[in-house]
Design an enzyme around this catalytic site. Structure first.
Site, PDB file in Angstrom:
ATOM      1  N   ASN A   1      -1.540   3.174   6.682  1.00  0.00           N
ATOM      2  CA  ASN A   1      -0.690   2.364   7.554  1.00  0.00           C
ATOM      3  C   ASN A   1      -0.050   3.253   8.621  1.00  0.00           C
ATOM      4  O   ASN A   1       0.252   4.428   8.388  1.00  0.00           O
ATOM      5  CB  ASN A   1       0.344   1.536   6.791  1.00  0.00           C
ATOM      6  CG  ASN A   1       1.207   2.304   5.822  1.00  0.00           C
ATOM      7  OD1 ASN A   1       0.828   3.357   5.320  1.00  0.00           O
ATOM      8  ND2 ASN A   1       2.372   1.771   5.535  1.00  0.00           N
ATOM      9  N   ILE A   2       0.102   2.663   9.799  1.00  0.00           N
ATOM     10  CA  ILE A   2       0.611   3.387  10.964  1.00  0.00           C
ATOM     11  C   ILE A   2       1.733   2.536  11.555  1.00  0.00           C
ATOM     12  O   ILE A   2       1.472   1.460  12.117  1.00  0.00           O
ATOM     13  CB  ILE A   2      -0.506   3.604  12.012  1.00  0.00           C
ATOM     14  CG1 ILE A   2      -1.704   4.318  11.376  1.00  0.00           C
ATOM     15  CG2 ILE A   2       0.038   4.391  13.209  1.00  0.00           C
ATOM     16  CD1 ILE A   2      -2.963   4.313  12.240  1.00  0.00           C
ATOM     17  N   GLU A   3       2.967   2.993  11.356  1.00  0.00           N
ATOM     18  CA  GLU A   3       4.109   2.185  11.801  1.00  0.00           C
ATOM     19  C   GLU A   3       4.482   2.505  13.247  1.00  0.00           C
ATOM     20  O   GLU A   3       3.940   3.430  13.866  1.00  0.00           O
ATOM     21  CB  GLU A   3       5.278   2.393  10.841  1.00  0.00           C
ATOM     22  CG  GLU A   3       4.872   1.930   9.445  1.00  0.00           C
ATOM     23  CD  GLU A   3       6.006   1.876   8.442  1.00  0.00           C
ATOM     24  OE1 GLU A   3       7.048   2.540   8.657  1.00  0.00           O
ATOM     25  OE2 GLU A   3       5.829   1.168   7.432  1.00  0.00           O
TER      26      GLU A   3
ATOM     27  N   CYS B   1      -1.614  -2.094   9.228  1.00  0.00           N
ATOM     28  CA  CYS B   1      -1.787  -1.846   7.787  1.00  0.00           C
ATOM     29  C   CYS B   1      -2.980  -0.923   7.536  1.00  0.00           C
ATOM     30  O   CYS B   1      -3.917  -0.855   8.339  1.00  0.00           O
ATOM     31  CB  CYS B   1      -2.049  -3.151   7.049  1.00  0.00           C
ATOM     32  SG  CYS B   1      -0.640  -4.269   6.972  1.00  0.00           S
TER      33      CYS B   1
ATOM     34  N   GLU C   1      -5.408  -1.295   5.473  1.00  0.00           N
ATOM     35  CA  GLU C   1      -6.680  -2.021   5.337  1.00  0.00           C
ATOM     36  C   GLU C   1      -7.304  -2.281   6.703  1.00  0.00           C
ATOM     37  O   GLU C   1      -8.509  -2.150   6.887  1.00  0.00           O
ATOM     38  CB  GLU C   1      -6.446  -3.371   4.634  1.00  0.00           C
ATOM     39  CG  GLU C   1      -5.924  -3.261   3.220  1.00  0.00           C
ATOM     40  CD  GLU C   1      -4.402  -3.245   3.140  1.00  0.00           C
ATOM     41  OE1 GLU C   1      -3.740  -2.641   4.018  1.00  0.00           O
ATOM     42  OE2 GLU C   1      -3.877  -3.825   2.184  1.00  0.00           O
TER      43      GLU C   1
ATOM     44  N   CYS D   1      -1.987  -7.792   2.674  1.00  0.00           N
ATOM     45  CA  CYS D   1      -1.140  -8.835   3.271  1.00  0.00           C
ATOM     46  C   CYS D   1      -2.035  -9.956   3.807  1.00  0.00           C
ATOM     47  O   CYS D   1      -3.268  -9.815   3.899  1.00  0.00           O
ATOM     48  CB  CYS D   1      -0.264  -8.251   4.371  1.00  0.00           C
ATOM     49  SG  CYS D   1      -1.127  -8.005   5.939  1.00  0.00           S
TER      50      CYS D   1
ATOM     51  N   CYS E   1      -4.296  -9.037   6.749  1.00  0.00           N
ATOM     52  CA  CYS E   1      -5.445  -8.211   6.357  1.00  0.00           C
ATOM     53  C   CYS E   1      -6.488  -9.021   5.603  1.00  0.00           C
ATOM     54  O   CYS E   1      -7.688  -8.797   5.768  1.00  0.00           O
ATOM     55  CB  CYS E   1      -4.989  -7.010   5.534  1.00  0.00           C
ATOM     56  SG  CYS E   1      -4.134  -5.784   6.530  1.00  0.00           S
TER      57      CYS E   1
HETATM   58  N1  THU Z   1       1.254  -2.420   4.419  1.00  0.00           N
HETATM   59  C1  THU Z   1      -0.054  -2.046   4.369  1.00  0.00           C
HETATM   60  O1  THU Z   1      -0.457  -1.053   5.002  1.00  0.00           O
HETATM   61  N2  THU Z   1      -0.913  -2.800   3.638  1.00  0.00           N
HETATM   62  C2  THU Z   1      -0.548  -3.864   2.858  1.00  0.00           C
HETATM   63  O2  THU Z   1      -1.389  -4.496   2.263  1.00  0.00           O
HETATM   64  C3  THU Z   1       0.868  -4.211   2.749  1.00  0.00           C
HETATM   65  C4  THU Z   1       1.767  -3.594   3.743  1.00  0.00           C
HETATM   66  C5  THU Z   1       2.195  -1.589   5.178  1.00  0.00           C
HETATM   67  C6  THU Z   1       2.710  -2.174   6.441  1.00  0.00           C
HETATM   68  C7  THU Z   1       4.006  -1.423   6.615  1.00  0.00           C
HETATM   69  O3  THU Z   1       3.728  -0.166   7.236  1.00  0.00           O
HETATM   70  C8  THU Z   1       4.471  -1.148   5.192  1.00  0.00           C
HETATM   71  O4  THU Z   1       3.322  -1.319   4.384  1.00  0.00           O
HETATM   72  C9  THU Z   1       5.577  -2.045   4.708  1.00  0.00           C
HETATM   73  O5  THU Z   1       5.265  -3.370   4.920  1.00  0.00           O
END
Ligand code: THU
Length: 140
Positions: free
Chosen positions: A45-47, A56, A58, A94, A97
């Protein structure tokens, strides 16, 4: 579908999680996506300070793969936990995804939600996204 090594795929997801960029949520996710070609594409994941552009793990893996010419996938392994913590819950993909994966994986994509290499829950994408809306709907 060819058989594959679930533990190895989970291990690749754990390695991908090392690269997670999560200064805001501190929730770190890694994914490893097995293409029908046999290649594995990983993602984290890359915020983003703007929050909504966050990607996310995925979808990072999926977009890397599709941008390399892959279109069909057998399985994805996902691992997630808060920074510095051992995960108590599995991380399921999520809703966004699930939909993104459905486009290329369809009902049969195997989704492995892992706490460790030998502690995981496995479902098909069809189970996680029943009656998914996909390419078939637009070609009726
Ligand atoms: N996130 C994912 O990368 N994949 C998921 O299936 C659930 C959520 C990440 C998004 C965000 O960076 C962090 O988790 C919190 O929501």
């Amino acid at each position: 579908m060819k058989e594959f090594d679930r533990q190895a795929l989970i291990q690749q997801a754990f390695e991908a999680r090392e690269k997670a960029y999560t200064p805001y949520s501190h929730f770190r996710v890694g994914a490893a996506l097995l293409a029908k070609s046999g290649k594995v594409y990983t993602g984290c994941n890359i915020e983003n300070a703007g929050y909504t552009p966050t990607n996310c793990a995925e979808r990072t893996a999926l977009f890397k793969a599709v941008s390399e010419g892959e279109r069909k996938f057998d399985a994805i392994a996902i691992v997630g936990s808060m920074e510095g913590k051992v995960n108590q819950l599995v991380t399921g993909p999520c809703g966004v995804c699930r939909q993104a994966l459905y486009e290329f994986g369809g009902d049969d994509l195997i989704v492995i939600m892992a706490k460790s290499a030998d502690d995981y829950i496995e479902r098909t994408l069809g189970e996680l996204l029943p009656f998914g809306f996909g390419p078939a709907n637009l070609s009726e």
